[in-house]
Design an enzyme around this catalytic site. Structure first.
Site, PDB file in Angstrom:
ATOM      1  N   HIS A 101      65.723 -55.444  -5.731  1.00 58.09           N
ATOM      2  CA  HIS A 101      66.877 -56.132  -6.334  1.00 58.09           C
ATOM      3  C   HIS A 101      66.491 -57.584  -6.641  1.00 58.09           C
ATOM      4  CE1 HIS A 101      70.813 -57.926  -6.914  1.00 58.09           C
ATOM      5  NE2 HIS A 101      71.262 -56.701  -7.136  1.00 58.09           N
ATOM      6  N   GLU A 156      69.104 -54.988 -14.557  1.00 55.20           N
ATOM      7  CA  GLU A 156      70.124 -56.009 -14.313  1.00 55.20           C
ATOM      8  C   GLU A 156      69.640 -57.358 -14.840  1.00 55.20           C
ATOM      9  OE1 GLU A 156      72.803 -54.697 -10.763  1.00 55.20           O
ATOM     10  OE2 GLU A 156      71.012 -55.590  -9.950  1.00 55.20           O
TER      11      GLU A 156
END
Ligand code: PGA
Length: 231
Positions: A101, A156
């Site tokens: 992430h 993302e």
């Protein structure tokens, strides 16, 4: 896109008592709202919530199906690595783990090399991966080691995470098209400020296979709003 994937990423929110309340509230509300979504929703919760959520899922009924995911995994195993959770410690609790992430890449110095080690180790222990990327270089690094990668990639854009501003859906679609040229076997999701009022336009894009939801997954009503709009 025929089977949209929905991921909830709670990040470092929700102690076990809050996780329990969230789940109970969500199940009750989904019945009242008569929400049926046939695909599995991947709930990536803090490690400390996983045993409790695992028990709750066994007794859940209604129109929603959940599977659990971790948010991270150790890049090594069987080493004295204080504070790390290794895949063999949780592979009986989770189906998925997120790796790479951008909050970990940026704040904790997680490198492409570490991300690849985590993918390999998770796969070895039978845990499926949701590998997060924000650039094509990161995708190329995954492809260099796992050219046949068939799991989930989560695109993302950093500016969209937690900002309230999604990337323009057609631009996200174009980027994801490029990702799929590099990793043709992967399903690719979009994440970054996904909400009930923008999710439809996002999942209608040709190359986007689903969404990951951070902030809006924390409140049952806003998360259900997203599920309802995807279903
Ligand atoms: P957000 O987070 O939905 O709060 O933007 C998404 C994520 O970081 O996975």
């Amino acid at each position: 896109m025929n089977k949209p994937v929905i991921v909830a990423n709670w990040k470092s929110f929700k102690a076990p008592d809050e996780a329990k309340s969230w789940f109970e509230e969500l199940i009750v509300a989904s019945k009242i709202m008569d929400i049926n979504f046939k695909e599995e929703i991947i709930l990536c919760a803090p490690y400390i919530d996983l045993p409790l959520l695992n028990e709750s899922l066994k007794f859940a009924n209604g129109g929603l199906k959940f599977v659990l995911g971790a948010q991270n995994i150790s890049p090594d195993e069987k080493k004295p690595l204080t504070g790390e959770i290794t895949p063999d410690m949780i592979n009986n609790l989770v189906v998925f783990t997120m790796v790479g992430h951008s909050e970990r890449r940026q704040n904790l110095g997680e490198t492409d090399e570490m991300v690849n080690k985590k993918i390999g180790l998770a796969q070895f222990h039978g845990i499926r991966t949701i590998t997060c990327v924000s650039s094509l270089d990161q995708v190329k690094s995954i492809a260099s080691q796992f050219p046949e990668y068939v799991d989930l990639i989560l695109y993302e854009p950093i500016s969209a995470i937690g900002s309230g501003k999604t990337e323009n859906p057609s631009e996200a679609n174009e980027f994801i098209k490029e990702i799929k040229k590099i990793l043709p076997g992967a399903k690719v999701l979009y994440g970054g400020s996904v909400k009930g009022d923008n999710v439809k336009e996002i999942i209608q894009q040709e190359f986007i296979d689903g969404v990951a939801v951070g902030g809006a997954s924390l409140v049952p009503s806003s998360f259900l709003d997203i599920i309802k709009n995807v279903a």
